[in-house]
Design an enzyme around this catalytic site. Structure first.
Site, short mmCIF file in Angstrom:
data_model
loop_
_atom_site.label_atom_id
_atom_site.label_comp_id
_atom_site.label_asym_id
_atom_site.label_seq_id
_atom_site.Cartn_x
_atom_site.Cartn_y
_atom_site.Cartn_z
N LEU A 1 0.86 -1.24 0.11
CA LEU A 1 -0.04 -0.03 -0.08
C LEU A 1 0.73 1.26 0.16
O LEU A 1 1.24 1.91 1.10
CB LEU A 1 -0.96 -0.08 1.05
CG LEU A 1 -2.22 0.82 1.24
CD1 LEU A 1 -3.12 0.75 -0.12
CD2 LEU A 1 -2.83 0.42 2.41
N HIS A 2 1.31 1.73 -1.21
CA HIS A 2 2.33 2.75 -1.44
C HIS A 2 1.89 4.09 -0.90
O HIS A 2 2.56 4.39 -0.09
CB HIS A 2 2.60 2.74 -2.91
CG HIS A 2 2.91 1.48 -3.52
ND1 HIS A 2 4.34 0.89 -3.56
CD2 HIS A 2 2.23 0.64 -4.52
CE1 HIS A 2 4.28 -0.31 -4.15
NE2 HIS A 2 3.13 -0.31 -4.79
N ASP A 3 1.09 4.72 -1.63
CA ASP A 3 1.07 6.04 -1.52
C ASP A 3 0.43 6.53 -0.08
O ASP A 3 0.81 7.58 0.48
CB ASP A 3 -0.25 6.82 -2.57
CG ASP A 3 0.40 6.76 -3.88
OD1 ASP A 3 1.82 6.50 -4.00
OD2 ASP A 3 -0.15 6.77 -4.84
#
Ligand SMILES: [Ca+2]
Length: 312
Positions: free
Chosen positions: A241-243
């Site tokens: 879950l990058h951002d």
């Protein structure tokens, strides 16, 4: 103290969750506006998706601006293979009713920074850095108004996810990234080295779903959609879950740790285009320009997300 921020974004399911986290945290974060950029999907869709997310959060008062529709000097590369044709595949969300602002996103960034005191606005780029670089190039006087640029992009030990050596956001517009990394504003980088440790396990996704709210269900359906891709690609227990690492940092910076180092962007070699050349080991004398994160308290991060998303 509340951070005044502009979110620059290419939603994207993980962008959506980053925006929701910010809107759920008004004590720490004041979202001045959202600028859309071409990236995961073309601009028309990212500008639409940003408004879908604001409405999901019950915040149709947020001003959303469309920025650049292509990188500064290259053809646009998109990522429908990860995010789906709409960029927000997974949940069924209604088309937005709130308007897109008339002003261009780059003009909005310039005007907002020009009106601010020095060192007071935090920029949160979640996609290619085209809008930020365009604003800095056209109005170099605004750089001193930036408190910090907290961005998702790049990789060092994890190397690349769109080419063997480049992370997607930087690869799409390496020229823009080069401008931003050389601009002189303080930069905090959330690279794949961090985000690949922030995995949505079945338990973590169940926590989102069990919120039993419209937002909780939508978030669970988003992560369900994109985790199919990552599980296949990496064989990991869930999707990174990058951002939301960017907006989580604004609320709980102690969840992250890294090194203040020199980071430069490869802009000439087609083989390694968009690589973030990070001097992690301090083997050069190049000036330190970025706090490059390497570690995350992943469970603390997901606990924060679940706690905050429950407020929406
Ligand atoms: Ca993004």
């Amino acid at each position: 103290m509340t951070r005044r921020i502009i979110i620059d974004t290419d939603p994207g399911q993980d962008d959506a969750i980053a925006i929701l986290l910010a809107l759920a945290s008004p004590d720490e974060i004041d979202v001045l506006g959202i600028t859309a950029v071409a990236g995961n999907v073309p601009l028309e869709l990212t500008a639409k998706n940003a408004r879908i997310i604001c409405e999901l959060a019950g915040r149709d008062d947020i001003k959303v601006y469309a920025g650049c529709d292509k990188p500064l000097g290259r053809a646009l590369v998109t990522a429908e293979h990860v995010h789906g044709q709409t960029g927000l595949n997974g949940p069924r969300l209604p088309d937005p009713k709130m308007p897109l602002q008339d002003q261009h996103g780059v003009d909005y960034i310039i005007d907002t920074l020009r009106d601010a005191e020095p060192g007071t606005i935090t920029l949160c780029p979640l996609g290619p850095l085209t809008n930020i670089a365009a604003a800095f190039t056209r109005a170099p006087d605004i750089v001193e108004k930036v408190r910090e640029i907290v961005l998702m992009g790049g990789a060092y030990f994890e190397v690349g996810n769109i080419t063997p050596t480049a992370e997607f956001n930087i690869y799409v517009d390496p020229q823009a990234a080069d401008i931003v990394f050389r601009a002189g504003a303080p930069i905090v980088v959330m690279p794949l080295d961090v985000t690949h440790k922030a995995l949505v396990t079945p338990e973590r996704n169940a926590a989102f779903r069990s919120l039993g709210t419209k937002v909780g269900t939508a978030v669970a359906n988003m992560t369900d959609f994109f985790e199919r891709f990552d599980k296949e690609k990496y064989g990991s227990e869930g999707a990174p879950l990058h951002d939301p690492c960017v907006t989580a940092y604004l609320i709980r910076p102690e969840l992250f740790s890294g090194r203040h180092i020199n980071v430069e962007i490869e802009t000439t070699s087609e083989l390694t285009m968009g690589m973030t050349v990070a001097d992690w080991w301090g083997v050069t004398d190049r000036p330190r320009n970025a706090m490059f994160m390497g570690r995350i308290d992943a469970q603390g991060y997901f606990d924060l997300l679940t706690e905050r998303l429950a407020r929406l």
